[in-house]
Design a protein around this motif. Structure first.
Motif, PDB file in Angstrom:
ATOM      1  N   LEU A 181       0.840  -1.196   0.000  1.00  0.00           N
ATOM      2  CA  LEU A 181       0.000   0.000   0.000  1.00  0.00           C
ATOM      3  C   LEU A 181       0.875   1.245   0.000  1.00  0.00           C
ATOM      4  CD1 LEU A 181      -2.656  -0.938   2.735  1.00  0.00           C
ATOM      5  CD2 LEU A 181      -2.909  -1.087   0.252  1.00  0.00           C
ATOM      6  N   SER A 182       0.484   2.237  -0.777  1.00  0.00           N
ATOM      7  CA  SER A 182       1.137   3.544  -0.744  1.00  0.00           C
ATOM      8  C   SER A 182       0.329   4.426   0.202  1.00  0.00           C
ATOM      9  CB  SER A 182       1.178   4.158  -2.144  1.00  0.00           C
ATOM     10  OG  SER A 182       1.733   5.464  -2.091  1.00  0.00           O
ATOM     11  N   VAL A 183       0.945   4.794   1.325  1.00  0.00           N
ATOM     12  CA  VAL A 183       0.216   5.468   2.408  1.00  0.00           C
ATOM     13  C   VAL A 183       0.770   6.873   2.613  1.00  0.00           C
ATOM     14  CG1 VAL A 183      -0.390   5.379   4.858  1.00  0.00           C
ATOM     15  CG2 VAL A 183      -0.242   3.263   3.525  1.00  0.00           C
ATOM     16  N   GLU A 184      -0.146   7.814   2.717  1.00  0.00           N
ATOM     17  CA  GLU A 184       0.237   9.214   2.945  1.00  0.00           C
ATOM     18  C   GLU A 184       0.952   9.367   4.280  1.00  0.00           C
ATOM     19  OE1 GLU A 184      -2.485  12.791   4.121  1.00  0.00           O
ATOM     20  OE2 GLU A 184      -2.573  12.598   1.938  1.00  0.00           O
ATOM     21  N   ASP A 185       2.086  10.096   4.285  1.00  0.00           N
ATOM     22  CA  ASP A 185       2.819  10.361   5.519  1.00  0.00           C
ATOM     23  C   ASP A 185       2.184  11.528   6.265  1.00  0.00           C
ATOM     24  OD1 ASP A 185       4.702   8.364   4.963  1.00  0.00           O
ATOM     25  OD2 ASP A 185       5.900   9.739   3.745  1.00  0.00           O
ATOM     26  N   ASP A 187       3.470  14.343   6.574  1.00  0.00           N
ATOM     27  CA  ASP A 187       3.600  15.382   5.555  1.00  0.00           C
ATOM     28  C   ASP A 187       2.884  14.872   4.310  1.00  0.00           C
ATOM     29  OD1 ASP A 187       4.270  17.144   3.558  1.00  0.00           O
ATOM     30  OD2 ASP A 187       6.413  17.207   4.035  1.00  0.00           O
ATOM     31  N   PRO A 188       1.731  15.435   3.957  1.00  0.00           N
ATOM     32  CA  PRO A 188       0.922  14.888   2.857  1.00  0.00           C
ATOM     33  C   PRO A 188       1.620  14.921   1.502  1.00  0.00           C
ATOM     34  CG  PRO A 188       0.092  17.041   3.558  1.00  0.00           C
ATOM     35  CD  PRO A 188       1.125  16.632   4.559  1.00  0.00           C
ATOM     36  N   ARG A 189       2.758  15.564   1.434  1.00  0.00           N
ATOM     37  CA  ARG A 189       3.476  15.618   0.158  1.00  0.00           C
ATOM     38  C   ARG A 189       4.284  14.352  -0.097  1.00  0.00           C
ATOM     39  NH1 ARG A 189       6.477  21.216   1.308  1.00  0.00           N
ATOM     40  NH2 ARG A 189       6.781  20.026   3.252  1.00  0.00           N
ATOM     41  N   THR A 190       4.439  13.495   0.916  1.00  0.00           N
ATOM     42  CA  THR A 190       5.220  12.267   0.757  1.00  0.00           C
ATOM     43  C   THR A 190       4.364  11.064   1.133  1.00  0.00           C
ATOM     44  OG1 THR A 190       6.104  12.391   3.019  1.00  0.00           O
ATOM     45  CG2 THR A 190       7.354  13.495   1.278  1.00  0.00           C
TER      46      THR A 190
END
Length: 759
Positions: A181-185, A187-190
């Motif tokens: 899964l690609s999960v938002e950190d 910091d929403p930019r990463t």
């Protein structure tokens, strides 16, 4: 218009639910959602005006009717009723609540047993899933205990037939046993990659390991509390899973109830369990296990490519032993009538039959809304009276006894026969520290208490068990009253205080039966905050608060709660302010300010970064002042979290050309200490052994100097230190000494400025 709705209150597994026959919810002119929300008292975090219990495990509805479909006895619909949101979630089933169906159907004559065995086939309309329930009625089986429930009940075997893909159409919705899964950190930019198994059986579940959850270095017994600081990130993982499973188009659109999130870790060789697991339910750690979620875990154990199977020492042979925070739960996988069935055993008990008043909002012609109009204990199963705090100790002891007998319940701390506490001998070995939290689960005070309590017991000599107990009601007054009247005075029971319980005591409310003068502080901890205003209302600096043609509108929750300190600050400054109260929380006030509905507001430190800083940076809001903090000498000083922001005292001097003084300023300093500098605390009864109190206080003081603790506590405590030094008693005594002059001033302010007369 008033309408009566018949219902039965039942416990199923580790949940409590209201059971309705479908026709009872047909109220002319209203949808089923509207009826349920009003009956349960939602939206309201306490559900004070309804029959909801203020937590995800007690805000559930079971809707039943006999089935006309061949091979199906009962049609069953489950509803998860929102608590602080006006939302009813129909997207999933509840395995625990499912346990009530067979007993209910038997009592109402919908099914008949054969040879002492009752078998009920059920169709869950939420998912289309077929369940088979079995009850032994021949008297050969004793009542059963399950983890998470201190009392026995009727055993109900629950099997889910062919459970794969009930919601999404596929056992593995993305076609893989192990996914990334690609999960938002933060910091929403990463974004970061997280390994997970996405499985749909019983209910959709996202399975991750302890490392991905940030719990790999945490003892399993601490997961419930240590996970609280990880909740935002865990929910982002869950929402990313929802998108990958096709349950939502975007992460923001993911439902709260599904998918569920399960965190797993390999069991130790000496453990009875095959796997350790903690599940999240409605954004909070589940105290035991969501049964629908356990179905997916059980099937995942039989697929070697899944993340869970990789944590097992061997493939389970029929049964899977799951170690949960509440104890050991065993599930099974077998064939029933040629179909794969996965299930477990739960218990159920009828608590009461009732007639509920449906009194829709806007109808003011009748009696008060949503009252339990009629109630009668069920035959042979009397509704348990609300227990006094002393009885909790008996409950813990009895459950511990059954655990020793091998019935599967697990408790931390406490002895089998519960001998008298020995807290005055220099350690707490063998004891359990019970912390009474007078507010609901999941709120800021509850999060604080569970975090601090769990950390504290590790520093107390003897390392006692930790038992947080939520006793809600009356905005924190009910639980505080009960503690004051009957808490054990041996040092094993502590009370949590917060501004919500301190202010009513300051105001001498008639309903308050506790006094902080009769309690001994163990530790205190503060917070801070700022006052900010909408620039479009013509506010660029504190000078714009006075000599206005039109008062600024302040958005409040309650004048007799934490808002009181802000109201006194406004009066001290002679600000031109009017107020509107009744908001559900500071979040709604912040949104109202951004919409231009109110002009001025305040926020505490924990919410500043997300709620105020962005709108201040964009120029739509101006931060005017901080409340400040009281130093050791009682002087108002700048808040370390807002070092460049002037305090209320500094703003007064700037506006009026002199230092603040007099009754108003003394009242402000008193409330500042009570509601901010010493906002939260742990208290022991006054008669607790001095040795025990000193031991607790010394342990708290040692904890306050622990760098690892302070690093971990930064998010929960907001950078404000735990205070438990040798001067604590005198410092708190000074802060909690409220003069008659201050009480008189506050009473007059509320009456004359806001039309509020205290009882």
């Amino acid at each position: 218009m008033k309408h009566t709705v018949k219902a039965t209150w039942m416990r199923g597994g580790t949940s409590k639910c209201w059971v309705f026959e479908r026709s009872e919810l047909d109220v002319p002119g209203f949808t089923t959602d509207e009826v349920l929300l009003r009956l349960f008292g939602s939206p309201d975090p306490r559900q004070i005006d309804g029959v909801g219990g203020g937590s995800s495990t007690t805000s559930k509805a079971v809707i039943l009717q006999p089935s006309d479909e061949p091979g199906v006895d009962v049609e069953y619909t489950f509803a998860q009723v929102g608590i602080d949101q006006a939302v009813v979630d129909w997207g999933s089933n509840c395995g625990n609540c499912s346990a009530v169906i067979a007993p209910y159907a038997l009592k109402h004559g919908w099914v008949d047993p054969e040879d002492g065995i009752l078998t009920v086939r059920i169709r869950n309309t939420n998912t289309g899933q077929i369940l088979v329930e079995r009850m032994n009625l021949d008297g050969s089986e004793a009542e059963v205990f399950i983890p998470g429930v201190p009392f026995p009940g009727q055993a109900v075997d629950i099997g889910f037939l062919d459970p794969a893909g009930a919601t999404t159409g596929s056992l593995f919705p993305d076609g893989q046993e192990l996914s990334t899964l690609s999960v938002e950190d933060e910091d929403p930019r990463t974004r970061s990659d997280i390994s997970a198994t996405l499985i749909d059986a019983g209910a959709p579940v996202v399975i991750i390991d302890a490392q991905s959850a940030g719990l790999d270095k945490v003892d399993f017994s601490d997961w419930l509390t240590e996970s609280l600081t990880e909740m935002p990130r865990l929910d982002r993982i869950r929402r990313a899973g929802a998108v990958a499973m096709g349950l939502a188009a975007t992460e923001a659109e993911a439902q709260r109830a599904i998918p569920k999130l399960a965190i797993v870790s390999a069991a130790e060789l000496e453990d009875e369990a095959d796997i350790k697991v903690m599940m999240l339910s409605m954004g909070a750690p589940h105290p035991a296990l969501a049964i629908t979620g356990s179905v997916g875990l059980t099937i995942a154990a039989h697929h070697p490519g899944t993340l869970l199977a990789q944590k097992l020492s061997s493939t389970p042979d029929g049964a899977l032993a799951l170690q949960t925070p509440a104890g050991l739960i065993t599930t099974w996988q077998r064939e029933i009538d040629g179909q794969l069935a996965v299930g477990t055993t739960r218990t159920a008990r009828e608590l009461a039959e009732a007639s509920l008043s449906f009194d829709p909002v806007g109808d003011r012609s009748g009696d008060p809304t949503i009252t339990l109009a009629e109630g009668s204990a069920s035959d042979g199963h009397e509704l348990e009276p609300d227990p006094q705090p002393h009885s909790r100790r008996t409950v813990f002891a009895s459950v511990a006894a059954f655990a020793v007998l091998g019935l599967g319940a697990t408790l931390v701390g406490g002895g089998l026969l519960n001998p008298p506490a020995t807290t005055a001998d220099g350690d707490y070995e063998g004891e359990t520290l019970e912390v009474v939290i007078p507010l609901a689960e999941g709120g800021g005070t509850d999060t604080w208490a569970r975090f601090v309590g769990q950390e504290l017991v590790h520093d107390i000599p003897g390392q006692p068990g930790f038992a947080p107990i939520n006793e809600t009601g009356g905005e924190g007054i009910t639980g505080s009253n009960r503690f004051a009247s009957s808490a054990a005075d041996d040092g094993t029971e502590l009370l949590v205080s917060t501004a919500t319980t301190v202010v009513p005591w300051v105001l001498d409310r008639n309903v308050v039966k506790y006094s902080f003068e009769d309690l001994e502080p163990v530790l205190v901890n503060g917070t801070g905050g700022v006052i900010y205003a909408r620039t479009a209302a013509g506010v660029q600096s504190p000078k714009d608060l006075i000599d206005r043609k039109k008062p600024l509108v302040f958005g409040g929750i309650s004048a007799t709660g934490l808002d009181l300190t802000t109201l006194v600050a406004f009066d001290l400054l002679e600000a031109d302010i009017s107020a509107t109260f009744g908001f559900e929380g500071r979040g709604p006030v912040n949104l109202a300010l951004q919409r231009g509905e109110v002009d001025i507001d305040y926020t505490t430190t924990s919410s500043y970064q997300s709620a105020v800083e962005p709108i201040a940076k964009e120029g739509s809001a101006e931060v005017l002042m901080s409340f400040g903090q009281l130093d050791g000498s009682g002087k108002v000083v700048r808040d370390p979290n807002f070092p460049d922001t002037p305090t209320v005292a500094e703003v007064y001097k700037d506006l009026h050309g002199k230092e603040p003084s007099g009754p108003k300023f003394e009242a402000y300093k008193t409330l500042l200490g009570l509601t901010y500098t010493y906002q939260k605390g742990l208290w022991a009864p006054k008669d607790a052994p001095e040795e025990a109190v000193d031991l607790l206080r010394d342990s708290a003081h040692e904890l306050s100097g622990d760098k690892k603790f302070n690093d971990k506590a930064a998010e929960v405590l907001g950078g404000y230190p735990i205070v438990a030094d040798e001067n604590l008693s005198q410092r708190v005594k000074d802060a909690y000494t409220v003069t008659d002059e201050t009480k008189g001033y506050v009473t007059t302010l509320l009456k004359e400025s806001y039309g509020i007369e205290l009882d």
